[in-house]
Scaffold this motif. Structure first.
Motif, short mmCIF file in Angstrom:
data_model
loop_
_atom_site.label_atom_id
_atom_site.label_comp_id
_atom_site.label_asym_id
_atom_site.label_seq_id
_atom_site.Cartn_x
_atom_site.Cartn_y
_atom_site.Cartn_z
N ILE A 1 0.83 -1.04 0.01
CA ILE A 1 0.06 0.04 0.06
C ILE A 1 0.89 1.14 -0.03
N ASP A 2 0.63 1.96 -1.21
CA ASP A 2 1.64 3.19 -1.23
C ASP A 2 0.71 4.45 -1.12
N TYR A 3 1.61 5.51 -1.74
CA TYR A 3 0.91 6.88 -1.78
C TYR A 3 1.00 7.36 -3.00
N TYR A 4 -0.28 7.65 -3.80
CA TYR A 4 -0.46 7.82 -5.24
C TYR A 4 -0.55 9.34 -5.32
N VAL A 5 -0.07 9.90 -6.42
CA VAL A 5 -0.23 11.56 -6.47
C VAL A 5 -0.51 11.69 -8.06
N HIS A 6 -1.78 12.21 -8.33
CA HIS A 6 -2.23 12.34 -9.88
C HIS A 6 -2.33 13.99 -9.93
N SER B 1 -6.37 17.23 -9.65
CA SER B 1 -5.34 16.63 -8.76
C SER B 1 -5.46 16.13 -7.59
N PHE B 2 -4.69 15.05 -7.19
CA PHE B 2 -5.14 14.67 -5.82
C PHE B 2 -4.15 13.61 -5.41
N LEU B 3 -4.16 13.65 -3.88
CA LEU B 3 -3.25 12.55 -3.45
C LEU B 3 -4.17 11.56 -2.80
N GLU C 1 -13.10 12.27 1.55
CA GLU C 1 -13.69 11.61 0.45
C GLU C 1 -12.99 10.20 0.42
N ALA C 2 -13.96 9.16 0.93
CA ALA C 2 -13.57 7.90 0.68
C ALA C 2 -14.28 7.19 -0.57
N SER C 3 -13.23 6.73 -1.46
CA SER C 3 -13.67 6.12 -2.73
C SER C 3 -13.46 4.55 -2.86
N HIS D 1 -7.46 13.37 -1.30
CA HIS D 1 -7.29 14.80 -0.87
C HIS D 1 -7.26 15.51 -2.18
N ARG D 2 -8.07 16.31 -2.62
CA ARG D 2 -8.14 16.85 -3.83
C ARG D 2 -7.43 18.32 -3.82
N TYR D 3 -6.73 18.65 -4.93
CA TYR D 3 -6.02 19.92 -5.00
C TYR D 3 -6.34 20.77 -6.05
#
Length: 236
Positions: free
Chosen positions: A105-110, A117-119, A160-162, A192-194
């Motif tokens: 389980i890692d951290y994804y940044v888009h 954009s989101f984390l 926000e839970a997806s 978390h959206r940016y």
């Protein structure tokens, strides 16, 4: 992992503008003509990832994880897709031991213009075995999970839970189970959206690190359940 670099650890408006135009011109001819713009955008991405890696090494085991290990290619795999656009509409990276292929389980940044954009991090497309482990934890020891995801700081940053949710109760669990909402989840991934304005701030890399630090206990719990917990020996 390099901690000193001339790469700029921030995104600029031309990078988001390039990504906007790519959506409207998603073909190889346009991309190759604008290759210098993509190279500049990728350099900014590398700078942000390098800053994130350096900061997160204080609380994550990221030794020998390089920037290139973390970054996703902009080329789409179109072999089995009806949609044949050759390029993605986003820049993305994942932070974990060894990078995007950590297997944990890692951290994804888009990064995507248009305030998209989101984390994100958490349980996404788990194996049947891992989903069973998650549900067993909810059934036997839900307080540890709830203490993490219901904490004020967590809920404020990750509202926000997806993920996919069953319409009925999973096999083996009664419909009136007190934690039926959590048990119905086949995925539990928090975002978390940016905004574009957030992405362009000089300290955006530090903001990503702050978000990763907040969601780390949830990732740690899942990694323990899925990969690190030792099976209890069966006694006869």
């Amino acid at each position: 992992m390099t901690t000193k670099s001339s790469l700029k650890a921030a995104f600029t408006a031309p990078t988001l503008e390039f990504m906007r135009e790519l959506v409207q011109n998603n073909n190889r001819e346009w991309f190759h003509t604008n290759r210098p713009r993509y190279d500049a955008a990728k350099a900014e991405l590398c700078g942000v990832v390098e800053r994130v890696l350096a900061s997160m090494s204080a609380f994550e085991p990221l030794a020998n994880t390089s920037v290139k290990d973390c970054i996703f290619r902009i080329n789409r795999d179109i072999r089995f897709s009806k949609e044949k656009s050759p390029y993605k509409s986003n820049l993305a990276f994942a932070i974990g031991p060894g990078g995007r292929h950590s297997g944990r389980i890692d951290y994804y940044v888009h990064i995507q213009p248009g305030n998209q954009s989101f984390l994100g991090a958490g349980m996404w497309q788990p194996t049947p075995a891992n989903l069973a482990k998650y549900r067993q934890e909810v059934d036997y020891n839900v307080e540890e999970l709830k203490n993490i995801i219901e904490a004020d700081e967590f809920k404020a940053y990750f509202p926000e839970a997806s993920g996919e949710v069953m319409k009925t109760s999973p096999k083996g669990y009664p419909i009136d189970h007190p934690e039926i909402d959590l048990l119905r989840r086949k995925e539990l991934f928090f975002l978390h959206r940016y905004t574009d304005k957030d992405v362009l701030k000089p300290n955006f890399a530090d903001e990503i690190v702050r978000g990763c630090r907040i969601i780390k206990p949830y990732c740690d719990l899942l990694n323990y359940l899925f990969f690190d917990e030792k099976e209890e020996p069966v006694t006869l």
